[in-house]
Design a protein around this motif. Structure first.
Motif, PDB file in Angstrom:
ATOM      1  N   VAL A   1       0.845  -1.136   0.034  1.00 57.74           N
ATOM      2  CA  VAL A   1       0.026  -0.006  -0.097  1.00 57.74           C
ATOM      3  C   VAL A   1       0.930   0.962   0.070  1.00 57.74           C
ATOM      4  CG1 VAL A   1      -1.777   1.228   1.137  1.00 57.74           C
ATOM      5  CG2 VAL A   1      -1.640  -1.323   1.250  1.00 57.74           C
ATOM      6  N   LEU A   2       0.415   2.198  -0.888  1.00 60.27           N
ATOM      7  CA  LEU A   2       1.457   3.269  -1.094  1.00 60.27           C
ATOM      8  C   LEU A   2       1.030   4.647  -1.428  1.00 60.27           C
ATOM      9  CD1 LEU A   2       1.590   3.588  -4.045  1.00 60.27           C
ATOM     10  CD2 LEU A   2       3.110   1.892  -4.386  1.00 60.27           C
ATOM     11  N   VAL A   3       1.705   5.480  -1.032  1.00 59.97           N
ATOM     12  CA  VAL A   3       1.224   6.798  -1.407  1.00 59.97           C
ATOM     13  C   VAL A   3       2.180   7.327  -2.860  1.00 59.97           C
ATOM     14  CG1 VAL A   3       0.945   9.249  -0.814  1.00 59.97           C
ATOM     15  CG2 VAL A   3       0.565   7.465   0.847  1.00 59.97           C
ATOM     16  N   GLU A   4       1.357   7.825  -3.910  1.00 56.74           N
ATOM     17  CA  GLU A   4       2.166   8.132  -4.884  1.00 56.74           C
ATOM     18  C   GLU A   4       2.361   9.764  -4.864  1.00 56.74           C
ATOM     19  OE1 GLU A   4       0.559   5.845  -8.949  1.00 56.74           O
ATOM     20  OE2 GLU A   4      -1.074   6.131  -7.658  1.00 56.74           O
ATOM     21  N   THR A   5       3.707  10.017  -5.190  1.00 53.04           N
ATOM     22  CA  THR A   5       4.129  11.416  -5.087  1.00 53.04           C
ATOM     23  C   THR A   5       4.681  11.830  -6.315  1.00 53.04           C
ATOM     24  OG1 THR A   5       6.211  11.086  -4.053  1.00 53.04           O
ATOM     25  CG2 THR A   5       4.646  11.162  -2.449  1.00 53.04           C
ATOM     26  N   ASP A   6       5.022  13.163  -6.413  1.00 56.08           N
ATOM     27  CA  ASP A   6       5.833  13.554  -7.415  1.00 56.08           C
ATOM     28  C   ASP A   6       7.279  12.953  -7.670  1.00 56.08           C
ATOM     29  OD1 ASP A   6       3.777  15.083  -8.201  1.00 56.08           O
ATOM     30  OD2 ASP A   6       4.470  16.939  -7.568  1.00 56.08           O
ATOM     31  N   ASP A   7       7.582  12.500  -6.119  1.00 63.25           N
ATOM     32  CA  ASP A   7       8.987  12.009  -6.377  1.00 63.25           C
ATOM     33  C   ASP A   7       9.130  10.419  -6.517  1.00 63.25           C
ATOM     34  OD1 ASP A   7      10.587  14.251  -6.276  1.00 63.25           O
ATOM     35  OD2 ASP A   7      10.778  14.439  -4.255  1.00 63.25           O
ATOM     36  N   GLY A   8       7.913   9.921  -6.888  1.00 67.97           N
ATOM     37  CA  GLY A   8       7.615   8.450  -6.887  1.00 67.97           C
ATOM     38  C   GLY A   8       6.951   7.875  -5.851  1.00 67.97           C
ATOM     39  N   ASP A   9       6.738   6.566  -5.798  1.00 70.37           N
ATOM     40  CA  ASP A   9       6.100   5.951  -4.901  1.00 70.37           C
ATOM     41  C   ASP A   9       6.646   5.817  -3.324  1.00 70.37           C
ATOM     42  OD1 ASP A   9       4.336   5.282  -6.979  1.00 70.37           O
ATOM     43  OD2 ASP A   9       5.409   3.459  -7.258  1.00 70.37           O
ATOM     44  N   ARG A  10       5.652   5.990  -2.421  1.00 65.28           N
ATOM     45  CA  ARG A  10       6.150   5.963  -0.887  1.00 65.28           C
ATOM     46  C   ARG A  10       5.423   4.823  -0.417  1.00 65.28           C
ATOM     47  NH1 ARG A  10       9.730   8.267  -2.564  1.00 65.28           N
ATOM     48  NH2 ARG A  10      10.527  10.412  -2.535  1.00 65.28           N
ATOM     49  N   LYS A  11       6.093   3.927   0.257  1.00 62.52           N
ATOM     50  CA  LYS A  11       5.621   2.579   0.838  1.00 62.52           C
ATOM     51  C   LYS A  11       5.046   3.094   2.246  1.00 62.52           C
ATOM     52  CE  LYS A  11       6.649  -2.270   1.409  1.00 62.52           C
ATOM     53  NZ  LYS A  11       7.612  -3.120   0.798  1.00 62.52           N
ATOM     54  N   LEU A  12       3.750   2.701   2.285  1.00 61.41           N
ATOM     55  CA  LEU A  12       2.980   2.908   3.456  1.00 61.41           C
ATOM     56  C   LEU A  12       2.412   1.803   4.285  1.00 61.41           C
ATOM     57  CD1 LEU A  12       1.298   5.248   5.252  1.00 61.41           C
ATOM     58  CD2 LEU A  12      -1.014   4.454   4.038  1.00 61.41           C
ATOM     59  N   ALA A  13       2.521   0.718   3.445  1.00 63.50           N
ATOM     60  CA  ALA A  13       2.205  -0.698   4.305  1.00 63.50           C
ATOM     61  C   ALA A  13       2.630  -1.887   3.496  1.00 63.50           C
ATOM     62  CB  ALA A  13       0.740  -0.734   4.823  1.00 63.50           C
ATOM     63  N   GLY A  14       2.685  -2.923   4.102  1.00 68.40           N
ATOM     64  CA  GLY A  14       3.186  -4.117   3.432  1.00 68.40           C
ATOM     65  C   GLY A  14       2.257  -5.309   4.151  1.00 68.40           C
ATOM     66  N   ILE A  15       2.691  -6.472   3.322  1.00 71.76           N
ATOM     67  CA  ILE A  15       1.748  -7.593   3.581  1.00 71.76           C
ATOM     68  C   ILE A  15       2.597  -8.760   3.135  1.00 71.76           C
ATOM     69  CG2 ILE A  15      -0.349  -8.939   3.294  1.00 71.76           C
ATOM     70  CD1 ILE A  15      -1.784  -6.264   2.128  1.00 71.76           C
ATOM     71  N   LEU A  16       2.362  -9.659   4.181  1.00 71.69           N
ATOM     72  CA  LEU A  16       3.375 -10.854   4.354  1.00 71.69           C
ATOM     73  C   LEU A  16       2.282 -12.052   4.674  1.00 71.69           C
ATOM     74  CD1 LEU A  16       5.336 -12.792   3.936  1.00 71.69           C
ATOM     75  CD2 LEU A  16       5.937 -12.468   6.238  1.00 71.69           C
ATOM     76  N   THR A  17       2.020 -13.054   3.444  1.00 71.09           N
ATOM     77  CA  THR A  17       1.076 -13.984   3.898  1.00 71.09           C
ATOM     78  C   THR A  17       1.807 -15.185   3.864  1.00 71.09           C
ATOM     79  OG1 THR A  17      -0.801 -12.752   2.563  1.00 71.09           O
ATOM     80  CG2 THR A  17      -0.864 -15.229   2.459  1.00 71.09           C
ATOM     81  N   GLU A  18       1.451 -16.034   4.821  1.00 72.59           N
ATOM     82  CA  GLU A  18       2.110 -17.357   4.798  1.00 72.59           C
ATOM     83  C   GLU A  18       0.923 -18.573   5.288  1.00 72.59           C
ATOM     84  OE1 GLU A  18       6.339 -17.247   7.051  1.00 72.59           O
ATOM     85  OE2 GLU A  18       4.938 -16.004   8.294  1.00 72.59           O
ATOM     86  N   MET A  19       1.396 -19.538   4.828  1.00 68.55           N
ATOM     87  CA  MET A  19       0.199 -20.829   4.866  1.00 68.55           C
ATOM     88  C   MET A  19       0.592 -22.017   5.147  1.00 68.55           C
ATOM     89  SD  MET A  19      -0.759 -20.606   0.817  1.00 68.55           S
ATOM     90  CE  MET A  19       0.088 -19.047   0.522  1.00 68.55           C
ATOM     91  N   GLU A  20      -0.054 -23.086   5.345  1.00 68.58           N
ATOM     92  CA  GLU A  20       0.027 -24.479   5.220  1.00 68.58           C
ATOM     93  C   GLU A  20      -1.051 -25.125   4.985  1.00 68.58           C
ATOM     94  OE1 GLU A  20       2.285 -26.305   8.685  1.00 68.58           O
ATOM     95  OE2 GLU A  20       0.871 -27.879   8.301  1.00 68.58           O
ATOM     96  N   GLY A  21      -0.764 -26.192   4.073  1.00 65.36           N
ATOM     97  CA  GLY A  21      -2.201 -26.727   3.568  1.00 65.36           C
ATOM     98  C   GLY A  21      -1.918 -27.930   2.638  1.00 65.36           C
ATOM     99  N   GLU A  22      -2.749 -28.574   2.271  1.00 64.79           N
ATOM    100  CA  GLU A  22      -2.708 -29.483   1.092  1.00 64.79           C
ATOM    101  C   GLU A  22      -3.426 -28.657  -0.071  1.00 64.79           C
ATOM    102  OE1 GLU A  22      -5.802 -32.721   0.986  1.00 64.79           O
ATOM    103  OE2 GLU A  22      -5.421 -32.477   3.409  1.00 64.79           O
ATOM    104  N   ALA A  23      -3.289 -29.443  -1.245  1.00 65.42           N
ATOM    105  CA  ALA A  23      -3.580 -28.511  -2.461  1.00 65.42           C
ATOM    106  C   ALA A  23      -5.075 -28.406  -2.276  1.00 65.42           C
ATOM    107  CB  ALA A  23      -3.428 -29.548  -3.713  1.00 65.42           C
ATOM    108  N   ASP A  24      -5.838 -29.304  -1.793  1.00 71.15           N
ATOM    109  CA  ASP A  24      -7.294 -29.137  -1.832  1.00 71.15           C
ATOM    110  C   ASP A  24      -7.760 -28.062  -0.742  1.00 71.15           C
ATOM    111  OD1 ASP A  24      -8.677 -31.543  -3.261  1.00 71.15           O
ATOM    112  OD2 ASP A  24      -6.703 -32.147  -2.438  1.00 71.15           O
ATOM    113  N   ARG A  25      -6.867 -27.762   0.222  1.00 71.67           N
ATOM    114  CA  ARG A  25      -7.470 -26.944   1.289  1.00 71.67           C
ATOM    115  C   ARG A  25      -6.388 -26.372   2.153  1.00 71.67           C
ATOM    116  NH1 ARG A  25      -9.763 -30.382   6.007  1.00 71.67           N
ATOM    117  NH2 ARG A  25      -7.618 -31.233   6.037  1.00 71.67           N
ATOM    118  N   ILE A  26      -6.635 -25.124   2.442  1.00 69.35           N
ATOM    119  CA  ILE A  26      -5.834 -24.520   3.226  1.00 69.35           C
ATOM    120  C   ILE A  26      -5.814 -24.887   4.687  1.00 69.35           C
ATOM    121  CG2 ILE A  26      -5.195 -22.119   4.491  1.00 69.35           C
ATOM    122  CD1 ILE A  26      -6.189 -20.929   1.613  1.00 69.35           C
TER     123      ILE A  26
END
Lengths: 312, 312
Positions: free
Chosen positions: B171-196
């Motif tokens: 998630v970022l804020v666009e500025t005249d000087d380019g993008d500035r990062k406001l937030a980031g997301i890290l998704t991790e998981m465990e499961g089998e193919a059929d089901r998380i």
């Protein structure tokens, strides 16, 4: 198996060889050679001692050293006569950071199939789980399930069994009375979206077992029922070698899968988490999505239980 | 927070209420009411005692009870002033079978981003990780990453920050000087193919922190820099409520994501495990695949590092 024992076997594979020559070539003592020969005999290898030295006259049909003997794929083999679940053990190894290990058992006492279903695993079968760490996004994981199905099918066909694949992960034999399940695959994984941390691909093959002893509700068959007992060592090696070739060339997996698919061109009913899809299975798409032509148009199914309906 | 304390807060939310009335309504002793009032004061709630009884005059801007106070989403909140990593703690809870818990911290001492990159997480931010067990195939997991990006963007916009989303999860804020990062997301998981089996969605938001103290190589911004400090309680609640609504209607996620996307219509360079893709980002497809129009045709990218190139 330790490296010297590997080397002793490799020398014996080329023909008879004397103890002193072996000691010389491997740069170990004659006592060490003798010790390794005895250990191999304990593991089931038949080694004669004659005038020409040691001669390998028999290889066990299953077991860790047997599978590693002559295996042309970079997997360490961890063998168990009996274990609750090869997938559970493989997950332990994965959690400890291991890769390219295959856990093999003659019997599982708590075998699992997809969705925590029980999986009958009597002595005489081939129950194995691969520990893998492929550098691919997690969404690509299904391709390894397809690769395992292809590798299993090829090993079965080489053994004379007319096997084919039911989407996504059953290897079966088609009979006049319907499909009979020969093998199943359970893939488990951990990772982030960008990258698989580990992947465990479990393959259970009804090999040298009586089909009649398997649960009736599965409609199972076995290699024994189809063509009689075989050397599980050879079958396992071919499976591992084919799998290794496919994972090195994942772009080839889909075409190979289509070649062996019993599902394509069939009327199917797929039960998915979001409902039932009924129609004609027309294709499989990367990374393993089944395309079903229904009355409402094409539906792409990523996971579910697939049933082959009687063809018209 | 225990159920009685929840009930005390709920009563206070409706207006002043006397100790005896509270004891009556909640069927506890007056001493118990007093104990809960004191515990809430310890947690930062300002509660006056006057002629009309207890009156809630101030709610803390952050913390577990504060986030649970008035939250309209079914998440238990586990709050830490400081913790190595909310994702690691969430993974522990996931492994223990929990679901619908959010681990929240004021500070992470070992925050992680994608691909084991460090993620600066000073005190004053909002560092949270959701423990989820959605009943969907593992290949659908990326949709929850997109949902978290949409929920974060909506919370930021309500706070007056002109936030947008860079594929797949910044998630970022666009500025005249380019993008500035406001937030980031890290998704991790465990499961089998059929089901998380479990899914952990970690969201790190540079909230009430000095952007200047964040690592220079990230081109970061913060809510403080954009609009000044805010009540992190309100922001967190809005994020959780939006996320809860989106996960209940996953088919709405892609359209919402496209609405906030800074990436679509831009020239991008995406580094993937299998190479670099450069071209015009034209769409995002289920379950989160970026479609890039390159000189060689359309390329579908499932994961990678995306860079917005200077527009022409």
């Amino acid at each position: 198996m330790n490296d010297t024992r590997h080397a002793v076997l490799a020398e014996l594979e080329s023909g008879s060889v004397s103890g002193p020559t072996l000691a010389d070539r491997l740069d170990v003592s004659r006592a060490a050679v003798w010790k390794h020969i005895e250990a191999l005999r304990d593991a089931g290898f038949e080694i004669d001692s004659g005038d020409d030295g040691y001669e390998l006259v028999g290889v066990p049909e299953f077991g860790g050293p047997a599978i590693e003997f002559g295996l042309d794929a970079p997997f360490d083999v961890e063998y168990h006569d009996s274990i609750p679940s090869t997938n559970d053990r493989a997950r332990e190894l994965a959690g400890a950071g291991r890769k390219d290990v295959v856990v093999v058992a003659d019997e599982q006492t708590g075998g699992r199939g997809r969705l925590e279903r029980a999986w009958a695993s009597p002595s005489g079968g081939i129950w194995l789980s691969l520990v893998l760490r492929p550098n691919v996004p997690t969404t690509r994981a299904p391709i390894f399930t397809l690769a395992a199905a292809v590798a299993t099918t090829r090993a079965a066909r080489e053994a004379g069994v007319d096997a084919s694949i039911k989407w996504p992960n059953d290897v079966l034999v088609e009979t006049d009375d319907g499909d009979r399940k020969l093998a199943g695959i359970l893939t488990e994984m951990e990772g982030e979206a960008d990258r698989i941390s580990w992947l465990v691909v479990g393959v259970g093959i009804n090999a040298n077992v009586d089909a009649a002893t398997l649960p009736a509700d599965v409609d199972a068959t076995s290699i024994r029922e189809q063509v009689g007992d075989l050397d599980r060592r050879v079958f396992t090696q071919r499976l591992l070698e084919e799998f290794d070739a496919l994972r090195s060339d994942v772009d080839s997996v889909l075409a190979a899968w289509r070649e062996y698919a019993a599902t394509l061109g069939r009327e199917v009913r797929v039960e998915t988490a979001s409902g039932e899809v009924v129609g004609n299975a027309v294709d499989v798409r990367d990374p393993g999505t089944l395309v079903v032509e229904t009355d409402d148009g094409e539906v792409a199914v990523t996971a579910g239980d697939c049933e082959h309906l009687r063809s018209a």
